[in-house]
Design an enzyme around this catalytic site. Structure first.
Site, PDB file in Angstrom:
ATOM      1  N   CYS A  26       0.766  -1.057   0.198  1.00 59.30           N
ATOM      2  CA  CYS A  26       0.006  -0.091  -0.096  1.00 59.30           C
ATOM      3  C   CYS A  26       0.842   1.237  -0.113  1.00 59.30           C
ATOM      4  CB  CYS A  26      -0.959   0.033   1.274  1.00 59.30           C
ATOM      5  SG  CYS A  26      -2.145  -1.555   1.279  1.00 59.30           S
TER       6      CYS A  26
ATOM      7  N   ASP B 286     -20.157  13.137 -15.077  1.00 56.35           N
ATOM      8  CA  ASP B 286     -21.774  12.771 -14.856  1.00 56.35           C
ATOM      9  C   ASP B 286     -21.821  12.201 -13.719  1.00 56.35           C
ATOM     10  OD1 ASP B 286     -20.740  10.630 -15.779  1.00 56.35           O
ATOM     11  OD2 ASP B 286     -22.147  10.433 -17.381  1.00 56.35           O
TER      12      ASP B 286
END
EC number: 1.11.1.27
Length: 224
Positions: free
Chosen positions: A47, A140
């Site tokens: 990570c 959108d």
């Protein structure tokens, strides 16, 4: 894994605590494209390399009007402390500031809602942790792409950037990007475009690959 999003689904307008304070997701995105990416745990090796690379590439995403936001089941306090390690890994000053916020989802509410949990990877209490998920949303607020990696395999953020460039190009132009396409390479003319219309749409020329079938569907044009 319960929950989840399908292509074309609208992003939920969730509220969350993050390293930059409390946000509402749609407000955070505004009119931008967005990348929401989860990781299993803070203070872990894979990570750290992933978010380090994401931070390095943040200017490239920003200049393409893309907002980034990360998520894991760790607290804001852990995120901020871990950010110092990420910056140090990148060879930079070890501050708490990254070029994108990280969501605190320690109750796993969002991870469950969005289908982000990895049942094969568990924390010290035996609870599943977040997988390496990438969601890309358009202006959108609808999902344009999703990627799901297991905890053991780090993502390629250069590939995620390549995908963003392709998504933005194909959202504006009636083209598709072929295998191994890179920014600046030729693109493919959509097979739904008639030949005469294609000539008008692509003044740089349309080049058709001859095939044994005789069908003229492999049509290339320089990137618009």
């Amino acid at each position: 894994m319960p929950g989840g999003l399908l292509l074309g689904d609208e992003a939920p307008n969730f509220e969350a605590n993050t390293t930059i304070g409390r946000i509402r997701f749609h407000d955070y995105l505004g009119d931008s494209w967005g990348i929401l990416f989860s990781h299993p745990r803070d203070f872990t090796p894979v990570c750290t390399t992933e978010l380090g690379r994401a931070a390095k590439l943040a200017p490239e995403f920003a200049k393409r009007n893309v907002k980034m936001i990360a998520l894991s089941i760790d607290s804001v306090e852990d995120h901020l402390a871990w950010s110092k390690d990420i910056n140090a890994y990148n060879g930079e000053e070890p501050t708490e500031k990254l070029p994108f916020p990280i969501i605190d989802d320690k109750n796993r509410d969002l991870a469950i809602q969005l289908g982000m949990l990895d049942p094969a990877e568990k924390d010290e209490k035996g609870m599943p942790v977040t997988a390496r998920v990438v969601f890309i949303f358009g202006p959108d607020k609808k999902l344009k792409l999703s990627i799901l990696y297991p905890a053991t395999t780090g993502r390629n953020f250069d590939e995620i950037l390549r995908v963003i460039i392709s998504l933005q190009l194909t959202a504006e132009k009636r083209v598709a990007t072929p295998v191994d396409w890179k920014n600046g390479d030729s693109v493919m003319v959509l097979p739904t475009i008639p030949e005469e219309e294609a000539k008008k749409l692509f003044p740089k020329g349309v080049f058709t690959k001859e095939l044994p079938s005789g069908k003229k569907y492999l049509r290339y044009t320089p990137q618009p």
